[in-house]
Enzyme design. Structure first.
Site, PDB file in Angstrom:
ATOM      1  N   GLU A 180       0.739  -1.237  -0.206  1.00  0.00           N
ATOM      2  CA  GLU A 180      -0.161   0.072   0.057  1.00  0.00           C
ATOM      3  C   GLU A 180       0.896   1.212  -0.027  1.00  0.00           C
ATOM      4  OE1 GLU A 180      -3.525   0.413   0.055  1.00  0.00           O
ATOM      5  OE2 GLU A 180      -3.322  -1.837  -0.806  1.00  0.00           O
TER       6      GLU A 180
ATOM      7  N   SER B 205     -43.136 -35.402  38.848  1.00  0.00           N
ATOM      8  CA  SER B 205     -42.599 -35.937  40.007  1.00  0.00           C
ATOM      9  C   SER B 205     -41.129 -35.439  40.222  1.00  0.00           C
ATOM     10  CB  SER B 205     -42.718 -37.435  39.961  1.00  0.00           C
ATOM     11  OG  SER B 205     -43.813 -37.927  39.902  1.00  0.00           O
TER      12      SER B 205
END
Length: 805
Positions: free
Chosen positions: A90, A457
């Site tokens: 770049e 239960s």
């Protein structure tokens, strides 16, 4: 001459006026340009949106919360090869120019003459500084004005920040595709690595992406991607950052990336991570969680989480297999490209070893198949072919799921039933594992935390705990005999029954709980009082707003697996209610701790060590039941595993307890079990609450999941004896050592909770039943409300409660 002079004078006036106009225009333009120009000095404290990273207790990355996938990394932690790759691609002269590279801009303009003629993309010649100005300060702006502002801001940036600070902003801000913002996120998403683990060729590929990530997608355009990477490597070589040998070696490596970006390599905790996200947003807010860059450590134990996921999936698959083959999920005519069509028509199965396949031929139980992904051929296991052919026979062209097993293929189908498993550390409330369903990809609904269901239960231990908090002991006797009350469905009577439809006479509390006797539980609840039972249940965290009806004693209220499992923790930890939690600690992006789940204060923890006793922290949680009651319950629930309805888990050994639960019409199956160091809740049921089918009880459907999970859990956390309360008195009753509170040992046999004294001989048993039936003809005893308008509190008729177990 005078005419010429006048003409020149007029021309001069016009020229001066024009210059003035142009100057004024320039001044106005400059004023307009500068009036909204961002302040470059703001970037000194700039913090981009950063992902919150989520970790298990052992440091395993398990998830990420973000609007933009970004991991902010300071410049000094970015490896040199990464910096060199981006500079090469770049801005070669970054450390020498003042923000605008005039020579680079000239080269770009010269190249653009040829680029324009050949139709290639024009080069911008922007420096890294200009890109920071554009991406951070001028985001969304375009045109000539932006380029002018970009140049001005670049000079200001260079005057305000160091080169390293500018490069740090750039490398953390740049978008690199694969939903990655910044180099650290890209390294993880493309390669599953940290920045320090990248090789030069991998760093070069990332540096190739800023010019156009979509153009160099490694899967869609592998040639372009590799070519651009190799160009960056060449630039690194030209700059002296790679030797010729290193260049050759780097270019020879294949470009290997992940198929898709992943938030974490560990993929077994989707339900857990999503629940942690919900809780984090509720505490910190969505913006802070998605953009704040937090470090979040959770309570998850990855080995237990994987075991929980596997155990639940196996249990659901086993249930599904018991109820038959449902048929192929699609068909094919084997036309060209059928494999791609088949793979596109279905989501990948949650079981990663499964694969899509087509039936090629069928001859009885000899079934040949072809896999869709790799075209492999083989035979189905004969037993699986028989299983399918017994219900919906296989035929050529059927699309199915298979798993390779010992050279043959097993036939598989995705179950429709669902469920949940949650594992909690009882001393602290730390959630060690959570699975909210068979497949998060198919349904993100978390049945551990969001499914309100009747526990059947599995609720009974809270009835027995309320009794033990009063005058009852594990050896107290309760009559198991028929009983009925007014207030049943349609104006009738409510007559609870045992699962076996039989009655067993006088039984101890321990035996009644071990064998899950419904009628005994109702009698006990009537004696203790449903108001007391509901109050204790809410105090222990089972549920809120339970209705004090006797039907609730058999599990007719509603709760979630998450809450019920956490409530059981009090039976193990000495009677304290602990609040379950998933998030252990949160730090902000600066490393400051902003949340810690353990908020206990330790006055002496900061003192230097001088050989004295270490500081002691108070135990977590609120005391909700007596420690002796807690021990009695853990011992009685151990009996459920050793001698009762969960005896199929007896192979886990001693000091493991729990309780089964099955709701009316077999709609839900439960088991909540524990050892000293872990409490585990398992729920199995359909999302539409339809019946699981006859015989699909907690014993059949849920206990095997618990046992499978505990095989792993007990290797990591071996079972040990439950802590014996200091002031408990121990006596042997029927060969079992029972714990008693001081002053209760003489009442080993007590009166029946319904009123009359329980006879010790069989000659009086029929008389007791007759008296109970006579009393049942009058007003309903106890706090049983008349049939209400809402369905949940209504005492179910006998046939509805016959399945409670």
């Amino acid at each position: 001459m005078k005419i010429a002079e006048r003409w020149f004078v007029r021309a001069g006036i016009v020229l001066l006026g024009g210059i003035a106009v142009v100057g004024l225009a320039v001044a106005i333009y400059a004023a307009w340009l500068f009036h909204d120009l961002p302040d470059a000095s703001d970037l000194a404290d700039y913090r981009p949106a950063t992902a919150t990273r989520v970790y298990a207790g052992d440091g395993t990355l398990i998830g990420e919360f973000s609007d933009e996938r970004r991991i902010y990394v300071p410049y000094e932690q970015i490896p040199e090869p990464v910096v060199q790759a981006f500079l090469s691609a770049e801005d070669n002269d970054f450390f020498n120019h003042g923000g605008i590279d005039v020579s680079g801009l000239g080269r770009a303009m010269f190249k653009n003459v040829f680029n324009a003629a050949s139709g290639r993309r024009l080069e911008g010649g922007s420096t890294i500084t200009q890109q920071v100005a554009k991406n951070v300060l001028l985001a969304g702006q375009t045109g000539v004005n932006r380029k002018v502002k970009e140049a001005i801001l670049s000079n200001r940036l260079e005057a305000t920040l160091t080169k390293e600070q500018i490069l740090e902003l750039y490398l953390n801000e740049i978008y690199l595709g694969y939903r990655s913002f910044g180099v650290a996120a890209a390294a993880y998403n493309y390669f599953g690595k940290s920045l320090s683990e990248l090789s030069p060729d991998e760093a070069a590929f990332l540096a190739a992406l800023p010019k156009g990530p979509a153009n160099y997608h490694p899967k869609r355009f592998p040639g372009r991607a590799t070519g651009r990477r190799d160009w960056v490597l060449g630039e690194m070589n030209q700059n002296g950052w790679l030797t010729d040998a290193q260049l050759v070696e780097a270019r020879a490596r294949p470009l290997t990336t992940q198929d898709a970006p992943r938030r974490a390599q560990y993929a077994d905790a989707d339900f857990f991570v999503e629940e942690a996200r919900r809780q984090a947003i509720a505490r910190f807010g969505r913006d802070d969680v998605n953009r704040g860059g937090y470090y979040m450590r959770t309570t998850l134990d990855p080995s237990l989480q994987s075991a929980a996921r596997d155990a639940l999936m196996k249990g659901l698959e086993n249930y599904d297999r018991r109820h038959g083959w449902r048929g192929a999920w699609g068909t094919t005519d084997f036309a060209e490209g059928w494999q791609d069509v088949a793979l596109a028509e279905t989501r990948p199965p949650e079981r990663r070893a499964w694969q899509a396949a087509a039936v090629d031929s069928v001859s009885g139980n000899n079934v040949r198949i072809i896999t869709a992904r790799d075209g492999r051929t083989g035979s189905l296991l004969a037993a699986d072919a028989a299983w399918a052919n017994a219900n919906r026979p296989l035929k050529r062209g059927d699309l199915i799921f298979v798993e390779l097993t010992g050279g043959q293929f097993a036939l598989k189908q995705v179950p429709r039933v669902n469920g949940a498993l949650v594992a909690i550390e009882p001393q602290s409330g730390r959630v060690l594992a959570m699975v909210g369903g068979y497949s998060y990809a198919l349904s993100s609904f978390n049945r551990a935390t969001q499914a309100e269901r009747q526990p059947g239960s599995a609720y009974k231990p809270f009835v027995y705990a309320a009794a033990l908090e009063g005058d009852f002991t594990p050896a107290s006797i309760v009559l198991d005999a028929p009983i009925s009350f007014a207030g049943g469905a349609n104006g009738g009577r409510w007559t609870p029954e045992n699962y076996s439809r039989q009655y067993y006479g006088p039984q101890s509390l321990r035996r009644g709980l071990e064998l899950s006797r419904n009628v005994m539980t109702v009698r006990l609840a009537q004696s203790v009082g449903m108001d007391n039972i509901v109050a204790l249940s809410e105090k222990m965290g089972v549920a809120d707003n339970l209705t004090p009806n006797l039907s609730v004693s058999l599990g007719a209220g509603e709760t979630t697996p998450y809450r019920l499992t956490a409530a059981y923790a009090a039976f193990v930890n000495g009677g304290r209610r602990v609040n379950p939690y998933l998030i252990e600690m949160v730090q902000d992006r600066d490393g400051e701790t902003i949340y810690r789940a353990d908020d206990r204060r330790c006055r002496d923890c900061g003192r230097p060590f001088t050989g004295q006793e270490s500081p002691r922290l108070d135990p977590r949680g609120q005391q909700v039941i007596d420690p002796i009651t807690a021990y009695q319950m853990s011992s009685m629930l151990e009996g459920v595993v050793q001698r009762g309805t969960a005896a199929s888990a007896r192979g886990l050994g001693r000091w493991v307890g729990g309780k089964t639960g099955t709701t009316n019409e077999y709609r839900s199956a439960w088991f909540v079990g524990f050892s000293s160091d872990i409490v585990v809740g398992v729920f199995i049921g359909f999302d539409d609450n339809r019946s699981l089918g006859y015989g699909e009880t907690g014993t059949t459907a849920a206990v095997p999941v618990f046992a499978d999970f505990m095989q792993t859990a007990l290797r990591e956390r071996p079972a040990r004896p439950f802590v014996r309360p200091k002031n408990a008195i121990f006596r042997s009753v029927n060969g079992i050592e029972e714990a008693f509170r001081p002053g209760t040992t003489r009442r080993i046999e007590e009166r029946a909770p319904t009123g009359p004294t329980v006879p010790t001989g069989p000659q009086n048993y029929n008389e007791v039943i007759r008296r109970e039936q006579e009393e049942a003809q009058g007003p309903a005893p106890g706090p049983v409300a008349p049939a209400p308008t809402t369905p949940q509190p209504t005492p179910p008729p006998a046939e509805d409660l016959s399945g409670l177990y």
